[in-house]
Motif scaffolding. Sequence first.
Motif, mmCIF file in Angstrom:
data_model
loop_
_atom_site.group_PDB
_atom_site.id
_atom_site.type_symbol
_atom_site.label_atom_id
_atom_site.label_comp_id
_atom_site.label_asym_id
_atom_site.label_seq_id
_atom_site.Cartn_x
_atom_site.Cartn_y
_atom_site.Cartn_z
ATOM 1 N N GLY A 1 0.812 -1.214 0.000
ATOM 2 C CA GLY A 1 0.000 0.000 0.000
ATOM 3 C C GLY A 1 0.843 1.260 0.000
ATOM 4 N N ILE B 1 2.271 1.772 -3.485
ATOM 5 C CA ILE B 1 1.260 2.220 -4.449
ATOM 6 C C ILE B 1 0.910 3.688 -4.215
ATOM 7 N N GLY C 1 0.391 -2.993 -7.719
ATOM 8 C CA GLY C 1 -1.064 -3.114 -7.788
ATOM 9 C C GLY C 1 -1.507 -4.479 -8.267
ATOM 10 N N ARG D 1 -3.782 -7.163 -6.273
ATOM 11 C CA ARG D 1 -5.003 -7.669 -6.924
ATOM 12 C C ARG D 1 -5.019 -9.191 -6.949
ATOM 13 N N THR E 1 -5.914 4.002 0.548
ATOM 14 C CA THR E 1 -5.079 3.854 -0.646
ATOM 15 C C THR E 1 -5.939 3.754 -1.898
ATOM 16 N N LEU E 2 -7.014 2.975 -1.823
ATOM 17 C CA LEU E 2 -7.914 2.863 -2.975
ATOM 18 C C LEU E 2 -8.537 4.211 -3.313
ATOM 19 N N ARG F 1 -5.642 1.503 -12.245
ATOM 20 C CA ARG F 1 -7.027 1.693 -11.810
ATOM 21 C C ARG F 1 -7.810 0.380 -11.874
ATOM 22 N N TYR G 1 -6.659 -2.638 -11.660
ATOM 23 C CA TYR G 1 -6.208 -3.543 -10.598
ATOM 24 C C TYR G 1 -6.848 -3.186 -9.264
ATOM 25 N N LEU G 2 -6.847 -1.900 -8.935
ATOM 26 C CA LEU G 2 -7.382 -1.483 -7.635
ATOM 27 C C LEU G 2 -8.901 -1.575 -7.596
ATOM 28 N N VAL H 1 -9.540 -5.009 -6.620
ATOM 29 C CA VAL H 1 -9.357 -5.154 -5.174
ATOM 30 C C VAL H 1 -10.581 -4.635 -4.431
#
Length: 991
Positions: free
Chosen positions: A351, A354, A421, A425, A446-447, A463, A465-466, A469
């Motif tokens: 985190g 990122i 990321g 994921r 973080t997101l 984006r 990837y997150l 998540v």
Amino acid sequence: MPHSRQAEKPTEQLDGEQFMHKLAAFHEERGTTLETSPRVHSKPIDLQRLYKIVLEQGGYDEVTRSRGSWRQIGLEFNLGINTAGAYAFTLKTVYYKNLAAFEIKDRHNKTPPPKEILEDLTARGGDLLTRTLETFRQAPAEDAEASGEEEVTTPNGNKMDIDEPGSGTGRSTRGDSCAPSASQSQPLTMPAGLRQAPPQRVLFQPDVSSSRQTRTATSHGQSPQPTTAAPGNSYSAAASQHSMPHSISNYEPRPPMPLTLRGVVTPANNSTRFYQHVAQSQVGQKRKAKDMTKPGCGYDGPNIYVRTLQALRSGIREEQDYALHHLVKISHERGDKFRFEAFPMLAEALGEYIRGITSEYYDIKWKVDYTESDKSINALDGLNGTPGLVERLKSLVRIDVADELEPKQKSMHFEKVKEAGLTMRNLSLMEDNAKYLADMAEIRDTLTIVLSLPDDPRLTELRHYLLDVAEMVTRYWVMPENDPLYRILLDEINRSSDRGAILTSLRAICRISMNLKDNNNLSSVPITVVEKLASYLLLQDEELVGAALDFLYQYTAVPSNVAILLLHSNNPTYRLAPLMKELCRLLRHGEVEVQAKSLLQHAIPDIPAETIPDVPDDLLRQLLQMDEPERSNTWLKCVFEEHKDSEITQIALWQAYQSRFTPFSNTALANASGLLPAAEFIKNVSIIFENATAQVVNGTTSKFIIKGIRPRHTPIDTRRQAYLRCLWQPPSTTKPCDVFLPKPEDLYTHILTAHIGVTRTPEGGEGAGEWDQSDAHIFDMDIECHWSHCLRFTHGRPRLEKSKAQLARHIKVHLPSAGGGGGKPKPSSSSSSSNRTPANATYPFTPNTLGPHGAHEPRLLVGPDGKPRPRADIDDLGREPVFQAIAYHNTPVDEHGDPAGLSLTAVLVLRNLARNIPKAAELIRNGDVVDEGAVAKRKDSPAAAAGKEDWLEECFGGEVGRELVWSLGFNRVLAGYVADVVGLVRKGKGE
């Protein structure tokens, strides 16, 4: 009895079962035990395969002489490269115990040595072909070492209770390791006092074969006893001499080994040699000091998982690049076993790395605070999440970036952030890791931070990837309307044109608190988002449409949201009616037409071949005016039909022809021509009916038949139109009236006059020819309808005002309407549940059903085979049962047969609207939506009740209502859900 080798196949050509049978017979004759299923290192050993491999290499003696051969054979049985040497001696023992003697007999055609010096001993040594009782001497332990195999023994298993200095048995000492070999030793005379009168020893050799005894081995009932002698082991001398093998009873102790004595080099006796040794030892010490392992070297170090974790947390760019490179590979290949719990601070390190991408756009470096005391703009609350994070991000000033080529270092930074990321994921796809991330407030922040960054093509992949998540972790979060991440996801749907981002954002929102007990109430959703999702329903994208329907289902479950929809439905740019139409259209998504048959007409049994139906009077008059053979041919066509399995005797057919026309031969109605002769008449039958043939059935009495025809159930006229049959059957009779009439009017008149007793007014008076109405309306309890299968006036049905007039009106439901074009009767325009058998039941008719939008969809009439019945084919009408095939349009179901797919979600949205529109109408006050609690304290006003009915009529009336009714009747899968929608609409209207 010796075996005849000439008649036997060579052992190499035998199959597995034959080989084992031959081997078992050999061991039984020899008196030894065969281990049929030996195992080495938990792996089964095929004895036949082992035998063939050893023979290919020259046999047991040759393999034993060749160093490392048993190790190579072990590799053939997948014992493993690292363990083949350790288990080579065990594999050799398997061959020695089970196949060595068999090889000598089978391959070399010699008598094998006795079992006392073969199977009863260990597998050390070789030369089995020359081994005899007189010449055999147990091979020393060096034989096993020379062949590259080690005997597997229990630790301390060879230690003796008594050790004597200088003996070759017992524990090894430092002097043993320093003693020279036998080849280098010089014979010396043993001092007299070193070893005198050694005690007699019986050596004990432990059994190194498989510890699992076979059923055959344990059946002898023998107790474990020492069997062989080996150097270095002893056994109590009290054992019975009779129970000892021959080799043990004749055992002689090993002769004493000569000692080698060397003189010690000293400066006194050999100073030159002494100082040379000293110089050499000093050089060796220096060399050892030079090659000594340095501190920190020579160790395996941490595994790859710990190595990457520490490298990622180090803050060193090269180490972080190394860590991310391997973490991507680990998360892809081992992601199902890589848990965050096992590697503390890994999720925090990912985190943090990122979040570092923020420095490429804003002059800020984030830090996580766990004390709740740091209120700086770059501090994130690591315990409860950071409130007002979206507003904090909007207040940041973006860094000016020069319009030039991007440096390689910056480009690599973006690539490594994407790898971080991707790692998060991949790991979040496992449920345990998703729960772990959901408990971390800094991951939530973080997101929010990364998804709030400016639109940049370099961030598109990150984006996605997150968002993946977020889709996995929102199931464990309760997100109120002011939650920063919730607002970011709604904004992503509203402003993004990326299909993947919109789809994942919708899924993430729809999964909020899915795994929690709290319900997810979508609130504060911009109306533009709802409008955009409604437009997605027009797309031919099942995945995106399904995600939009899931969102609308949760959105319409809240009455206040429905009230917002009602308020904005008057906006010209957005109306609720188009959404309702699209939802109704989706009710038929993926429909499949399914034919369902229902019995319309029972099968009518065949008339016996001897029973020839009567000819109606009008048809008879036409036949009498014809000449032969036209008359007989027409009569056959009107009264008989083809049927491949039916038959009729020639005499019965000839007599029916005579009985029908002979009475009229001398009357004025008949033509002057007489009847045909019997032979010519029978011949014409085969001409008229192509498949009919005259045959003779042999038996005690020969029978002449015509195969392939049968009497019709209902005669037809010369135009091939079926007559109408009167099926009136009073309880006092055993069969119906069976009068055939050509027109419905004639049949109606016949029923009124012959069965009901209605008369006409006589000619010449007032109203001549009209029906007598004098007692038409008189109530009469005895009036019943005796038409076949009619239940209109039977007991158990509602009380009716029975009269002749009512019965006369009811009779028309059994009769076809006149006309129809082409002389064909139409079906009756009336319908009734009691109309079981119409008068023209032998003629197929097609009832019509009202479909959607007022269209008429015909229902097919099918036969027992499911094929449609043609209207013009009336040759076999009235025989087989007639079924009514209804075409249902069923939507998809799951593996349990329950509704599934877009059609189910669409009907659930409609059900939410039907349930919540009345509640939403009460929330609307002066063009605004009020709180539900305030409305609950007020009583429902007439204006609010009228508003409910208006909204329901606008949303569910007209075309939407017709589509719902159609789905209720023709979609068996959704019929229950559609019925709920219709019921809620009627309830809301107060019906």
